[in-house]
Design a protein around this motif. Sequence first.
Motif, PDB file in Angstrom:
ATOM      1  N   GLY A 271      37.292  53.680  10.574  1.00 35.13           N
ATOM      2  CA  GLY A 271      36.575  52.836   9.230  1.00 35.13           C
ATOM      3  C   GLY A 271      35.063  52.960   9.303  1.00 35.13           C
ATOM      4  O   GLY A 271      34.570  52.767   8.359  1.00 35.13           O
ATOM      5  N   GLN A 272      34.558  53.456  10.384  1.00 38.68           N
ATOM      6  CA  GLN A 272      33.198  53.505  10.553  1.00 38.68           C
ATOM      7  C   GLN A 272      32.797  55.166  10.409  1.00 38.68           C
ATOM      8  O   GLN A 272      33.471  56.098  10.553  1.00 38.68           O
ATOM      9  CB  GLN A 272      32.669  53.189  11.868  1.00 38.68           C
ATOM     10  CG  GLN A 272      32.822  51.782  12.268  1.00 38.68           C
ATOM     11  CD  GLN A 272      32.462  51.636  13.585  1.00 38.68           C
ATOM     12  OE1 GLN A 272      31.742  52.445  14.298  1.00 38.68           O
ATOM     13  NE2 GLN A 272      32.491  50.406  13.946  1.00 38.68           N
ATOM     14  N   ASP A 301      25.264  48.272   6.638  1.00 40.87           N
ATOM     15  CA  ASP A 301      24.966  47.702   7.973  1.00 40.87           C
ATOM     16  C   ASP A 301      25.278  48.819   8.783  1.00 40.87           C
ATOM     17  O   ASP A 301      26.265  49.495   8.796  1.00 40.87           O
ATOM     18  CB  ASP A 301      25.577  46.624   8.340  1.00 40.87           C
ATOM     19  CG  ASP A 301      25.638  45.240   7.599  1.00 40.87           C
ATOM     20  OD1 ASP A 301      24.324  45.284   7.178  1.00 40.87           O
ATOM     21  OD2 ASP A 301      26.476  44.159   7.600  1.00 40.87           O
ATOM     22  N   VAL A 302      24.093  48.944   9.648  1.00 37.28           N
ATOM     23  CA  VAL A 302      24.016  50.258  10.542  1.00 37.28           C
ATOM     24  C   VAL A 302      23.559  49.815  12.047  1.00 37.28           C
ATOM     25  O   VAL A 302      22.800  48.866  11.860  1.00 37.28           O
ATOM     26  CB  VAL A 302      23.143  51.453  10.081  1.00 37.28           C
ATOM     27  CG1 VAL A 302      22.929  52.569  11.073  1.00 37.28           C
ATOM     28  CG2 VAL A 302      23.587  51.759   8.775  1.00 37.28           C
ATOM     29  N   ARG A 303      24.302  50.291  13.038  1.00 38.82           N
ATOM     30  CA  ARG A 303      24.078  49.925  14.265  1.00 38.82           C
ATOM     31  C   ARG A 303      23.407  51.417  15.057  1.00 38.82           C
ATOM     32  O   ARG A 303      24.165  52.451  14.886  1.00 38.82           O
ATOM     33  CB  ARG A 303      25.142  49.360  15.153  1.00 38.82           C
ATOM     34  CG  ARG A 303      24.452  48.945  16.426  1.00 38.82           C
ATOM     35  CD  ARG A 303      25.269  48.020  17.134  1.00 38.82           C
ATOM     36  NE  ARG A 303      25.315  47.594  18.557  1.00 38.82           N
ATOM     37  CZ  ARG A 303      25.722  46.741  19.283  1.00 38.82           C
ATOM     38  NH1 ARG A 303      26.624  45.975  18.598  1.00 38.82           N
ATOM     39  NH2 ARG A 303      25.637  46.646  20.501  1.00 38.82           N
ATOM     40  N   LEU A 304      22.198  51.216  15.567  1.00 35.34           N
ATOM     41  CA  LEU A 304      21.437  52.499  15.993  1.00 35.34           C
ATOM     42  C   LEU A 304      21.678  52.373  17.645  1.00 35.34           C
ATOM     43  O   LEU A 304      21.137  51.307  18.141  1.00 35.34           O
ATOM     44  CB  LEU A 304      20.392  52.712  15.425  1.00 35.34           C
ATOM     45  CG  LEU A 304      19.454  54.168  15.962  1.00 35.34           C
ATOM     46  CD1 LEU A 304      20.458  55.136  15.373  1.00 35.34           C
ATOM     47  CD2 LEU A 304      18.299  54.055  15.658  1.00 35.34           C
ATOM     48  N   GLN A 305      22.208  53.350  18.073  1.00 35.50           N
ATOM     49  CA  GLN A 305      22.139  53.492  19.692  1.00 35.50           C
ATOM     50  C   GLN A 305      21.227  54.737  19.938  1.00 35.50           C
ATOM     51  O   GLN A 305      21.395  55.972  19.538  1.00 35.50           O
ATOM     52  CB  GLN A 305      23.278  53.706  20.335  1.00 35.50           C
ATOM     53  CG  GLN A 305      23.384  53.726  21.780  1.00 35.50           C
ATOM     54  CD  GLN A 305      24.885  53.645  22.049  1.00 35.50           C
ATOM     55  OE1 GLN A 305      25.708  52.917  21.631  1.00 35.50           O
ATOM     56  NE2 GLN A 305      25.281  54.102  23.382  1.00 35.50           N
ATOM     57  N   ALA A 306      20.307  54.736  21.020  1.00 32.82           N
ATOM     58  CA  ALA A 306      19.629  55.980  21.279  1.00 32.82           C
ATOM     59  C   ALA A 306      19.470  56.313  22.737  1.00 32.82           C
ATOM     60  O   ALA A 306      19.055  55.347  23.508  1.00 32.82           O
ATOM     61  CB  ALA A 306      18.229  55.906  20.792  1.00 32.82           C
ATOM     62  N   ILE A 317      27.947  53.435  10.862  1.00 29.47           N
ATOM     63  CA  ILE A 317      27.978  52.558   9.727  1.00 29.47           C
ATOM     64  C   ILE A 317      29.309  51.637   9.423  1.00 29.47           C
ATOM     65  O   ILE A 317      30.417  52.111   9.643  1.00 29.47           O
ATOM     66  CB  ILE A 317      27.869  53.581   8.178  1.00 29.47           C
ATOM     67  CG1 ILE A 317      26.844  54.601   8.621  1.00 29.47           C
ATOM     68  CG2 ILE A 317      27.568  52.725   6.871  1.00 29.47           C
ATOM     69  CD1 ILE A 317      26.704  55.582   7.526  1.00 29.47           C
ATOM     70  N   PHE A 318      28.952  50.349   9.166  1.00 24.12           N
ATOM     71  CA  PHE A 318      30.186  49.292   9.523  1.00 24.12           C
ATOM     72  C   PHE A 318      30.712  49.107   8.100  1.00 24.12           C
ATOM     73  O   PHE A 318      31.893  48.617   8.100  1.00 24.12           O
ATOM     74  CB  PHE A 318      29.439  48.157  10.082  1.00 24.12           C
ATOM     75  CG  PHE A 318      29.273  48.246  11.657  1.00 24.12           C
ATOM     76  CD1 PHE A 318      30.239  47.931  12.513  1.00 24.12           C
ATOM     77  CD2 PHE A 318      28.228  48.849  11.929  1.00 24.12           C
ATOM     78  CE1 PHE A 318      30.138  47.991  13.877  1.00 24.12           C
ATOM     79  CE2 PHE A 318      27.972  48.900  13.179  1.00 24.12           C
ATOM     80  CZ  PHE A 318      28.711  48.497  14.353  1.00 24.12           C
ATOM     81  N   ASP A 319      29.986  48.882   6.959  1.00 25.23           N
ATOM     82  CA  ASP A 319      30.805  48.646   5.641  1.00 25.23           C
ATOM     83  C   ASP A 319      30.233  49.444   4.624  1.00 25.23           C
ATOM     84  O   ASP A 319      29.392  50.369   4.994  1.00 25.23           O
ATOM     85  CB  ASP A 319      30.398  47.084   5.574  1.00 25.23           C
ATOM     86  CG  ASP A 319      28.891  46.867   5.544  1.00 25.23           C
ATOM     87  OD1 ASP A 319      27.822  47.651   5.579  1.00 25.23           O
ATOM     88  OD2 ASP A 319      28.410  45.658   5.492  1.00 25.23           O
ATOM     89  N   ARG A 346      29.797  62.832  12.749  1.00 25.19           N
ATOM     90  CA  ARG A 346      30.662  63.391  13.493  1.00 25.19           C
ATOM     91  C   ARG A 346      31.917  62.737  13.031  1.00 25.19           C
ATOM     92  O   ARG A 346      33.194  63.174  13.407  1.00 25.19           O
ATOM     93  CB  ARG A 346      30.518  62.555  15.128  1.00 25.19           C
ATOM     94  CG  ARG A 346      29.641  63.847  15.741  1.00 25.19           C
ATOM     95  CD  ARG A 346      29.326  63.621  17.003  1.00 25.19           C
ATOM     96  NE  ARG A 346      28.782  64.492  17.961  1.00 25.19           N
ATOM     97  CZ  ARG A 346      28.656  64.443  19.273  1.00 25.19           C
ATOM     98  NH1 ARG A 346      29.135  63.558  19.850  1.00 25.19           N
ATOM     99  NH2 ARG A 346      28.384  65.736  19.916  1.00 25.19           N
ATOM    100  N   ARG A 347      32.134  61.254  12.501  1.00 25.63           N
ATOM    101  CA  ARG A 347      33.245  60.580  12.082  1.00 25.63           C
ATOM    102  C   ARG A 347      33.168  60.132  10.768  1.00 25.63           C
ATOM    103  O   ARG A 347      31.980  59.788  10.355  1.00 25.63           O
ATOM    104  CB  ARG A 347      33.512  59.497  13.330  1.00 25.63           C
ATOM    105  CG  ARG A 347      34.862  58.742  13.031  1.00 25.63           C
ATOM    106  CD  ARG A 347      35.240  57.788  14.154  1.00 25.63           C
ATOM    107  NE  ARG A 347      36.447  57.473  14.107  1.00 25.63           N
ATOM    108  CZ  ARG A 347      37.063  57.018  15.172  1.00 25.63           C
ATOM    109  NH1 ARG A 347      36.325  56.961  16.328  1.00 25.63           N
ATOM    110  NH2 ARG A 347      38.159  56.780  15.184  1.00 25.63           N
ATOM    111  N   THR A 348      33.965  60.210  10.109  1.00 26.05           N
ATOM    112  CA  THR A 348      33.948  59.679   8.570  1.00 26.05           C
ATOM    113  C   THR A 348      34.892  58.468   8.137  1.00 26.05           C
ATOM    114  O   THR A 348      36.068  58.696   8.679  1.00 26.05           O
ATOM    115  CB  THR A 348      34.003  60.743   7.615  1.00 26.05           C
ATOM    116  OG1 THR A 348      35.329  61.347   7.602  1.00 26.05           O
ATOM    117  CG2 THR A 348      32.887  61.945   7.631  1.00 26.05           C
TER     118      THR A 348
END
Length: 391
Positions: A271-272, A301-306, A317-319, A346-348
Amino acid sequence: MSTDTSMTHRPSDLAGVRDAMLAPAGPLLFTGGGTKLDWGTPPSDSAAVISSAAMTGVLAYNHADGTVAVQAGMPLSALQSTLAEHDQWLAIDPPHVADGATIGGLLASGDAGPRRVAYGTMRDLVIGATYVLADGAVGRTGGFVIKNVAGYDMAKLLCGSLGTLAFVAEVVLRVHPRPEASATLRVPCDAATATATAVALGAAPVEPVAAEWDDGHLWIRYTGHTDAVDGQVEQTVGLLADGSGDPARLDGDEERRAWDGLTAGLAGTPGQTVVRAACLPTRVPDAARACAEAAERSGVDVRLQATVVLGVMTARIFDGDAAAHAAFVDAWRGALGGMGGHAVVRRTAEGVAEVVDVWGPPPSGIDLMRRVKQQLDPDGRCAPGRFVGGI
């Protein structure tokens, strides 16, 4: 992804792989644990499947030299259990280990986890491979000598190719001693402070094995002998950049749970839409601002990891609907391009693959990549269209 499930081959050895490659006349798709089948562009034609699920054996293990040879279908979790008997491990911590990620699949995808800061990816750990081309020809590259660099290194070429060049049947790997101790500092900070801290760590006499910025915190991990770990943690506390909050030390189960969550975040969930991006490490704060701006404009809404030390980022991307996901990807990719970076999907989530180019603009080396594909797979049978530029 279109596959011909009635034509699934499960060879158990190299001879079986060769027979399977020659059996169907059309396109081929290669699988291991099946954890990366949604990576890249879906193959352009219906493909017969060759699975490495029955190829799970250890072929040779020399723990004194730190090398192991395995069949490509061996799950990473099983290999780690075998190596643990001699206090060794394959120094890679990708997502999907519990889901059955295999050695061949990890090589073909180039996937890795947070500890790539210290150990690199599969490209850095593979020292030899046996592969089978679409015409049934068997090739071997490298061997059991870690410094063997003579000739053309096919093992590294196969890394990240997503099965578009050949079927990887056997892999020779370098392994490392298991660390005696591990500890992590969790530091509250923004992306700019995390980047400044990473720069300071790079100039200091410390060697973190991982440094991930996520959800307003920088997580810095050290492993090794107990005294060395304690000493590096103490030095790092003194090096923390201005603007960071009070650091907290994590050990034991608390530390393992934290890194399990950070590793899982690199893969996302159904789902993300997951976007992997890269830029110069010093541009991570700019990339983070661009990510937030793209999310706001796209209404998601996006959560970024680096991985701040390397400038590698993962946005989840959550929603939002497929069009909103695609709008975010286009906007962030454009901003990254302006600062010399790039992004791939990478994932849709459902419907996103139909409205966004998962690879983005072809790289400058695309012509060379096409020539390599033509040389190794002239009939275009191996996962046609799955890689960048329609390769």
